[in-house]
Design a protein around this motif. Structure first.
Motif, PDB file in Angstrom:
ATOM      1  N   MET A  12      20.495 -55.327 -11.150  1.00  0.00           N
ATOM      2  CA  MET A  12      20.689 -53.900 -11.362  1.00  0.00           C
ATOM      3  C   MET A  12      20.695 -53.154 -10.035  1.00  0.00           C
ATOM      4  SD  MET A  12      20.942 -52.300 -14.136  1.00  0.00           S
ATOM      5  CE  MET A  12      21.527 -50.670 -14.256  1.00  0.00           C
ATOM      6  N   GLY A  13      20.245 -53.790  -8.976  1.00  0.00           N
ATOM      7  CA  GLY A  13      19.929 -53.037  -7.762  1.00  0.00           C
ATOM      8  C   GLY A  13      18.547 -52.464  -7.947  1.00  0.00           C
ATOM      9  N   SER A  14      17.868 -52.200  -6.842  1.00  0.00           N
ATOM     10  CA  SER A  14      16.455 -51.870  -6.954  1.00  0.00           C
ATOM     11  C   SER A  14      16.195 -50.446  -7.432  1.00  0.00           C
ATOM     12  CB  SER A  14      15.760 -52.061  -5.605  1.00  0.00           C
ATOM     13  OG  SER A  14      16.268 -51.137  -4.650  1.00  0.00           O
ATOM     14  N   TYR A  15      17.179 -49.566  -7.270  1.00  0.00           N
ATOM     15  CA  TYR A  15      16.867 -48.158  -7.496  1.00  0.00           C
ATOM     16  C   TYR A  15      18.110 -47.417  -7.923  1.00  0.00           C
ATOM     17  CZ  TYR A  15      13.403 -44.428  -6.508  1.00  0.00           C
ATOM     18  OH  TYR A  15      12.460 -43.444  -6.607  1.00  0.00           O
ATOM     19  N   LEU A  16      17.898 -46.434  -8.770  1.00  0.00           N
ATOM     20  CA  LEU A  16      18.981 -45.517  -9.114  1.00  0.00           C
ATOM     21  C   LEU A  16      18.357 -44.143  -9.205  1.00  0.00           C
ATOM     22  CD1 LEU A  16      21.756 -45.837 -11.796  1.00  0.00           C
ATOM     23  CD2 LEU A  16      20.348 -43.785 -11.680  1.00  0.00           C
ATOM     24  N   ASN A  17      19.001 -43.190  -8.581  1.00  0.00           N
ATOM     25  CA  ASN A  17      18.438 -41.850  -8.595  1.00  0.00           C
ATOM     26  C   ASN A  17      19.411 -40.826  -9.136  1.00  0.00           C
ATOM     27  OD1 ASN A  17      16.293 -40.114  -8.026  1.00  0.00           O
ATOM     28  ND2 ASN A  17      15.907 -41.317  -6.180  1.00  0.00           N
ATOM     29  N   PHE A  18      18.943 -40.075 -10.099  1.00  0.00           N
ATOM     30  CA  PHE A  18      19.634 -38.858 -10.523  1.00  0.00           C
ATOM     31  C   PHE A  18      19.102 -37.730  -9.649  1.00  0.00           C
ATOM     32  CE2 PHE A  18      21.186 -39.353 -15.057  1.00  0.00           C
ATOM     33  CZ  PHE A  18      20.891 -40.701 -15.200  1.00  0.00           C
ATOM     34  N   ARG A  44      16.712 -44.522   0.558  1.00  0.00           N
ATOM     35  CA  ARG A  44      16.232 -43.689  -0.551  1.00  0.00           C
ATOM     36  C   ARG A  44      15.801 -42.300  -0.067  1.00  0.00           C
ATOM     37  NH1 ARG A  44      12.543 -47.551  -4.397  1.00  0.00           N
ATOM     38  NH2 ARG A  44      13.792 -49.435  -4.230  1.00  0.00           N
ATOM     39  N   THR A  83       7.519 -43.946  -5.280  1.00  0.00           N
ATOM     40  CA  THR A  83       8.167 -45.208  -5.632  1.00  0.00           C
ATOM     41  C   THR A  83       9.068 -45.718  -4.508  1.00  0.00           C
ATOM     42  OG1 THR A  83       9.935 -43.947  -6.712  1.00  0.00           O
ATOM     43  CG2 THR A  83       8.150 -44.725  -8.115  1.00  0.00           C
ATOM     44  N   SER A  85      14.405 -41.207 -11.855  1.00  0.00           N
ATOM     45  CA  SER A  85      14.424 -42.359 -10.960  1.00  0.00           C
ATOM     46  C   SER A  85      14.253 -43.627 -11.772  1.00  0.00           C
ATOM     47  CB  SER A  85      13.295 -42.252  -9.928  1.00  0.00           C
ATOM     48  OG  SER A  85      13.399 -41.008  -9.261  1.00  0.00           O
ATOM     49  N   MET A  86      15.113 -44.595 -11.473  1.00  0.00           N
ATOM     50  CA  MET A  86      15.096 -45.848 -12.215  1.00  0.00           C
ATOM     51  C   MET A  86      14.813 -46.983 -11.241  1.00  0.00           C
ATOM     52  SD  MET A  86      18.354 -44.855 -14.668  1.00  0.00           S
ATOM     53  CE  MET A  86      18.456 -46.503 -15.303  1.00  0.00           C
ATOM     54  N   VAL A  87      13.702 -47.658 -11.494  1.00  0.00           N
ATOM     55  CA  VAL A  87      13.214 -48.688 -10.578  1.00  0.00           C
ATOM     56  C   VAL A  87      13.381 -50.053 -11.226  1.00  0.00           C
ATOM     57  CG1 VAL A  87      11.180 -49.569  -9.364  1.00  0.00           C
ATOM     58  CG2 VAL A  87      11.480 -47.085  -9.682  1.00  0.00           C
ATOM     59  N   THR A  88      14.102 -50.939 -10.553  1.00  0.00           N
ATOM     60  CA  THR A  88      14.269 -52.289 -11.071  1.00  0.00           C
ATOM     61  C   THR A  88      13.826 -53.280 -10.000  1.00  0.00           C
ATOM     62  OG1 THR A  88      16.214 -51.449 -12.249  1.00  0.00           O
ATOM     63  CG2 THR A  88      15.856 -53.837 -12.273  1.00  0.00           C
ATOM     64  N   GLY A  89      12.577 -53.654 -10.059  1.00  0.00           N
ATOM     65  CA  GLY A  89      12.049 -54.612  -9.078  1.00  0.00           C
ATOM     66  C   GLY A  89      11.811 -53.956  -7.722  1.00  0.00           C
TER      67      GLY A  89
END
Lengths: 258, 247, 481
Positions: free
Chosen positions: B209-215, B169, C230, C273-277
């Motif tokens: 979903m996977g733990s993280y997605l970043n724009f 990340r 995060t 930022s999108m946090v899933t678990g």
């Protein structure tokens, strides 16, 4: 195919005009009659109830609103020279009577027939233009005194009744009037009814900024469709002895040089 | 172990405030209903539409990204991209560049090219030998962070990264300059496209979903003092988007 | 819960309007943000903007209208992703939840990205009481934390501070040489906080949206501190109001279009930022634990009242603040609690108690600019009217707190206006009463009660001899015959 021009309108004069600015009412009647609209003035009318409604006293507001319904239930068209009172009758009566089906029905029926003064003029002129080019528009301003007019769009007219262009179009089409740009025109003047005396320190700041914008515009006259705002703005202009007049749009249209 | 009040009690009080009975909404919600098969069809349509308009889409991507503050470099192929990265590293005078893993680096082998220019390009992965804090220190000391992109969105000029094994990340965050190398086939048009594709991946992947997605849409910035824009607060001050025009 | 000073609105707003620096800050900020917002709308066209607003509103109506269902779905999906959801009925419970996590995990240092809900809870004080070093990391929040103040704007918390004040603060508290160069100050904050991020055991964030379908927390930021909070610490705690949930990931698209444009005029922020678990086993990095604290703290009162429910659709963009003529002049602190401006004037009374925030619904001209600016079409003026009605006439005496004078005036006004004859009498009496202060048809400065509050800055026309009704009767009524 345009609608036929309105021929008849029942005037709701608003309590401010009735008590403090009767000349405005005279101009309203003259402007309408000049366009061939028959004007009547239903008896027993006083106040639409907005001051009470805005203060949260809905029980008292209802007493007055019912009187308005009684006086105007049967009219063909109701004309109100105020965006504020017009919004009260067109929009807020239906909130006020939300839980009273019979009164709600009457309020909804009336709301269809409420016209703010310039809305009615626009409709009358629109119908007239469709029939024949208006004499007014054909007149030349040459030789006449032209008043530099700044138009302040009052908040309820603008945002509750959705009247944005109409008054400006009327002013621009009128002979003897030159419309000047008012900076930040759509900013509230700070009147807000009881707000002006409950929070005078905030109201006065908003007012000072509005007056400053009017001075910047270079206008000799500031006009609006609401005497509440104009009482407020005009009150400050008068206190400061500024060379600007605050006049209702009916007065400006009726007699630009005044 | 859940703290606070039991969820059943909390939800019951919400229901009570709403005055509704337990259970699903009266009207089903369209964007929760689609099967994986339907999402598959939508995704295929998105891919088809984007591939059909590719030159336009890449122009749009480049234009929007530039508006968002990316330094955009259109690259005809891997060689162009390498030249750009090497000259950037030279200009910045960096000694160390951190790199994430990505398929794009087989077409654009930055490690060797940078090594040739005297820059150490190291894979920012936390293998067993490297302690977490050591990797982070090294990341923070690297003058450049290089990543690929999982998607890029033309509507917003955004590079999308999905952190996972091989993709920290922090590669695109701790170094003061970030370079993203984007393949043409990963550019999509709109936010809606992205979320349809992600929903499909989610539902096809057994609900992970996977733990993280970043724009990432330009440099780190703030306007918190007197509304004056300053770049490079906590993230990179300078970001470069190398857009590969050919697959 | 954070300290409530809503009772002091009149005095605080009076002080604020007399402070030229505040007026400049809030006036120009309003104009700056709002101008950028308008440009962004023009760019996409007002027609498209209206479609987006309508779409966003429908989503919120559905989500909030079925909130229990979507919270349950969210909870299930957060758990499926390996995270934990904790529900808190009030501020104390929410603070206790975070305290418990801190205690059992031995947390010593926490970094925070911007969270209005944590401001509402007064969380920092609670954690500091437990010996945790808490660092706000959003630049604006960092500034006000150092200054021991509270945010004055939803989006730009340090809007009220000048660069000189920030420079002085940094010099005093951080021991750096005084510099009011804004880039230099941002660099100082970067350096001061960089190590904190890496030292922190716990990162605390708010949430702009929660996606029920996937159990995802979404934050929309510009600085990168949200990403660090995060990503770097071993524990991530998200704290948010229960109304933030939306059903599907696809719903995010429209909100990501509306929120940045409404807040700052940006097409999109630097980061979403999108946090899933928590981190998955194979991931390079990310927190080992993910906790989501969902807070009611009075929101179910807003939910319960159909007239106020739509206040929960708010996405905290600040557009209604920026355009509000009152907020522009009194600034954020005068409102006396965490949420200022038009939306704050709805939410605050219900969250802290209507009786102690009765100025807030009244301190508005009902101009409606906020409703026009709101990206989810929240009808703020209508809710202000509803709250005024509650203050004036609620059957619940705890809520009915309008002054006796106001009630008496209202009844008197209604009585007079209900009887045209009485109005005539009142008119005569009124003319007599103001006669002594009337000059040239105008009432100037007057000491009469009520009147004086108007005439301090404005003249008033004295009622002329004839009312319009008189003129109609005497002259106009025959006109159409």
């Amino acid at each position: 195919m345009t609608e036929p021009a309105p021929r008849r309108a029942s005037l709701f004069i608003t309590c401010i005009i009735d008590q403090l600015y009767p000349d405005v009412g005279v101009s309203v009647v003259r402007a309408l009659r000049r366009r061939g609209v028959m004007v009547d003035f239903p008896a027993g009318q006083t106040c639409c109830g907005q001051p009470l409604y805005n203060a949260g006293f809905t029980a008292e507001a209802k007493r007055l609103a019912v009187r308005v319904l009684d006086a105007f239930d049967d009219c063909e068209r109701m004309v109100v020279p105020s965006g504020s009172c017009g919004a009260m009758i067109r929009v807020f009566y239906q909130d006020l009577f939300a839980d009273e089906p019979e009164l709600l029905r009457r309020a909804a029926a009336l709301s269809e027939r409420v016209y703010e003064f310039t809305e009615l003029l626009t409709e009358v002129d629109g119908a007239a233009d469709a029939a024949a080019p208006s004499d007014d528009a054909a007149q030349s301003d040459a030789g006449a005194d032209v008043a530099a007019v700044a138009y302040h769009p009052s908040c309820h007219l603008l945002r509750e009744m959705g009247v944005r262009r109409g008054p400006l179009d009327l002013l621009e089409a009128a002979s003897g009037v030159s419309v000047v740009d008012l900076p930040d025109a759509e900013q509230c003047c700070g009147f807000g009814g009881a707000f002006a005396v409950k929070y005078p320190h905030i109201s006065e700041q908003m007012l000072a900024d509005k007056v400053e914008a009017i001075l910047q515009s270079g206008a000799a006259t500031v006009t609006a469709c609401d005497m509440g705002c104009l009482m407020h703005i005009g009150g400050a202009i008068s206190r400061r002895g500024l060379p600007v007049r605050a006049r209702h749009i009916a007065q400006v249209l009726d007699d630009p040089a005044g | 172990m859940s703290l606070g009040i039991p969820s059943a009690d909390f939800l019951a009080s919400v229901r009570d405030a709403l005055g509704r009975e337990a259970g699903p909404p009266a009207a089903a919600y369209q964007h929760l209903l689609e099967s994986a098969g339907e999402l598959e069809l939508q995704a295929a349509e998105i891919r088809r539409r984007n591939a059909g308009d590719l030159p336009l889409l890449l122009d749009k991507m480049a234009g929007t990204a530039a508006l968002r503050g990316w330094n955009v470099q259109r690259a005809g192929g891997g060689e162009d991209a390498l030249d750009y990265v090497v000259s950037l590293a030279r200009r910045l005078g960096v000694e160390s560049a951190a790199r994430a893993e990505s398929a794009v680096f087989s077409a654009v082998p930055v490690d060797a090219a940078l090594a040739g220019a005297g820059v150490v390009c190291w894979p920012a992965v936390y293998d067993a030998d490297r302690e977490r804090d050591a990797v982070r220190r090294r990341l923070a000391e690297s003058g450049l962070g290089i990543t690929g992109a999982d998607y890029a969105i033309a509507e917003t000029g955004s590079v999308i990264v999905l952190p996972r094994r091989g993709l920290s990340r922090l590669v695109s965050l701790l170094p003061p300059v970030h370079v993203a190398i984007v393949r043409a086939q990963d550019v999509i048009d709109t936010l809606d496209d992205l979320f349809v594709l992600r929903r499909l991946e989610y539902h096809s992947d057994g609900g992970d979903m996977g733990s993280y997605l970043n724009f990432i849409s330009g440099p780190s910035r703030t306007a918190d003092i007197e509304q004056t824009i300053v770049v490079g607060v906590h993230g990179p001050r300078e970001v470069h988007l190398v857009l590969l025009d050919k697959e | 819960m954070a300290e409530v000073t809503t009772r002091d609105f009149a005095a605080a707003s009076r002080a604020a309007v007399q402070d030229p620096q505040l007026r400049r800050a809030f006036g120009s900020a309003g104009a700056g943000f709002d101008g950028a917002r308008r440009d962004a709308i023009d760019e996409v066209t007002p027609e498209v903007w209206e479609q987006w607003r309508q779409q966003a509103r429908s989503i919120k109506e559905h989500a909030v209208g079925n909130l229990d269902y979507y919270l349950e779905l969210l909870e299930r999906n957060v758990a499926a992703a390996g995270g934990q959801v904790h529900f808190a009925a009030d501020a104390n419970q929410a603070n206790a939840i975070v305290s418990e996590i801190v205690r059992t995990r031995g947390v010593k240092v926490a970094t925070k990205s911007k969270s209005m809900v944590s401001e509402e809870l007064g969380l920092n004080h609670v954690l500091e009481g437990q010996g945790v070093a808490v660092f706000e990391t959003d630049l604006g929040e960092y500034i006000i934390q150092l200054a021991e103040e509270t945010p004055s704007h939803l989006v730009a918390p340090a809007l009220h501070k000048t660069r000189g004040e920030v420079a002085r603060l940094f010099a005093d508290k951080l021991g750096v040489p005084y510099s009011d160069d804004i880039e230099e100050m941002a660099r100082v904050a970067r350096v001061a906080l960089r190590q904190k991020f890496l030292d922190a055991d716990m990162g605390i964030s708010g949430a702009n949206f929660l996606v029920a379908e996937t159990g995802t927390l979404v934050i929309v930021t510009n600085e990168g501190n949200g990403r660090l909070c995060t990503s770097a610490p071993r524990i991530h705690v998200g704290i948010t109001g229960m109304e933030k949930v939306i059903p599907s990931m696809q719903d995010l698209a429209v909100f990501l279009r509306l929120l940045p444009r409404s807040a700052t005029g940006q097409r999109i922020t630097s980061y979403v930022s999108m946090v899933t678990g928590p981190k998955r086993a194979a991931d390079e990095d990310g927190p080992e634990e993910f906790h989501l604290v969902i807070v009611d703290n009075g929101r179910s009162r807003l939910l319960r009242d159909p007239a106020l429910r739509e206040s929960l659709y708010c996405i905290r963009c600040g557009a209604c603040l920026n355009i509000c003529p009152v907020y522009q002049r009194v600034g954020g602190h005068a409102y006396g609690w965490v949420y200022p401006g038009p939306i704050g004037s709805i939410v605050t009374p219900e969250l802290v108690g209507v009786a102690q925030a009765k100025d807030l619904p009244n301190a508005s001209t009902l101009c409606g600019a906020c409703r026009e600016a709101c990206p989810v079409q929240i009808n703020i003026p209508r809710m202000l009217l509803h709250l005024r009605h509650e203050l004036a006439e609620s059957p619940d005496s705890q809520r009915r707190t309008a002054s006796d004078t106001d009630a008496l005036l209202a009844r008197g006004f209604a009585a007079v206006m209900s009887k045209p004859l009485l109005l005539k009498v009142a008119r005569r009496l009124g003319r007599l009463a103001v006669k002594s202060v009337t000059r040239d048809g105008k009432i100037g400065r007057s000491r009469l009660p009520f009147l004086s509050r108007w005439t301090a800055a404005r003249d008033l026309p004295a009622p002329p001899a004839r009312s319009f009704s008189d003129i109609w009767r005497d002259e106009l009524s025959r006109g159409d015959r």
